[in-house]
Enzyme design. Structure first.
Site, mmCIF file in Angstrom:
data_model
loop_
_atom_site.group_PDB
_atom_site.id
_atom_site.type_symbol
_atom_site.label_atom_id
_atom_site.label_comp_id
_atom_site.label_asym_id
_atom_site.label_seq_id
_atom_site.Cartn_x
_atom_site.Cartn_y
_atom_site.Cartn_z
ATOM 1 N N ALA A 88 0.842 -1.197 0.000
ATOM 2 C CA ALA A 88 0.000 0.000 0.000
ATOM 3 C C ALA A 88 0.875 1.244 0.000
ATOM 4 O O ALA A 88 2.051 1.206 0.389
ATOM 5 C CB ALA A 88 -0.941 0.008 1.205
ATOM 6 N N ASP A 89 0.280 2.342 -0.428
ATOM 7 C CA ASP A 89 0.959 3.634 -0.338
ATOM 8 C C ASP A 89 -0.084 4.707 -0.054
ATOM 9 O O ASP A 89 -1.182 4.690 -0.626
ATOM 10 C CB ASP A 89 1.705 3.968 -1.625
ATOM 11 C CG ASP A 89 2.673 5.118 -1.418
ATOM 12 O OD1 ASP A 89 3.742 4.883 -0.839
ATOM 13 O OD2 ASP A 89 2.344 6.258 -1.796
#
Length: 215
Positions: A88-89
């Site tokens: 994820a970011d």
């Protein structure tokens, strides 16, 4: 150097369908805690080493998507057992502007001054990527945008938030689950996405995989 950490695996219980290893491609303790919140404990953590510098004229949403996919891809390519990688970011944006991760006090202070009294958008992309030894897996991506608004911050309030210290390493220089919560007027959207992992969308990605992933 990339970092790999073993995490105690969750016992799925009798009668469950065997599944490959779940690998979290993130060093964030917040993402680990969020997965645990929905009953998931990764079998291990493998942190990719990538350049997170935004491209010239790169917009916030494509930037978040690119980094999430890239993190998942790098870990998947070096995985040597049946596994599903989740990465994820999270990006904090003011319009087309990407605010940095606060690695020092001055950066955090500048971010908070920009956010003071304003509405901004937190964009979190979550990607899943099967390793090469699990051909039954499905790659997928979800992106969640959440509106967040700070009250107008005084210099004293900003310095108090900085003294609290939970801004360190956070996009935009604050943590929703930290001291900044007392200065946030509203959150419209996914609170878990602001913290670092949109749980509903993550669960959707996992339910689309073969095997039993969620209790």
């Amino acid at each position: 150097m990339p970092r790999t950490e073993k995490v105690p695996a969750c016992d799925p219980g009798a009668g469950s369908v065997a599944r490959p290893a779940l690998v979290l491609a993130s060093a964030s303790p917040r993402r680990l805690d969020l997965l645990r919140q929905i009953g998931l404990i990764p079998d291990r953590i493998d942190v990719p080493d990538i350049d997170e510098t935004p491209g010239q004229h790169e917009l916030p949403r494509p930037y978040a998507e690119r980094l999430a996919r890239e993190k998942a891809r790098i870990v998947a390519e070096r995985t040597r057992d049946p596994a599903l990688i989740i990465a994820a970011d999270t990006v904090v944006s003011l319009g087309r502007r990407i605010l940095p991760k606060a690695e020092d006090r001055d950066t955090a202070r500048n971010c908070l001054r920009h956010l003071s009294g304003r509405r901004h958008t937190v964009i979190t992309a979550v990607a899943v990527q099967p390793g090469p030894d699990w051909p039954d897996g499905r790659a997928g991506l979800r992106v969640v945008e959440t509106a967040v608004a700070f009250s107008r911050l005084t210099d004293c309030q900003i310095e108090a938030l900085l003294d609290a210290g939970d801004w360190q390493g956070k996009a935009g220089g604050y943590a929703l689950q930290g001291h900044a919560a007392s200065c946030i007027r509203f959150v419209s959207g996914s609170a878990s996405a602001v913290i670092g992992l949109p749980l509903f969308e993550t669960a959707q990605l996992l339910r689309g995989q073969k095997g039993e992933w969620l209790p």
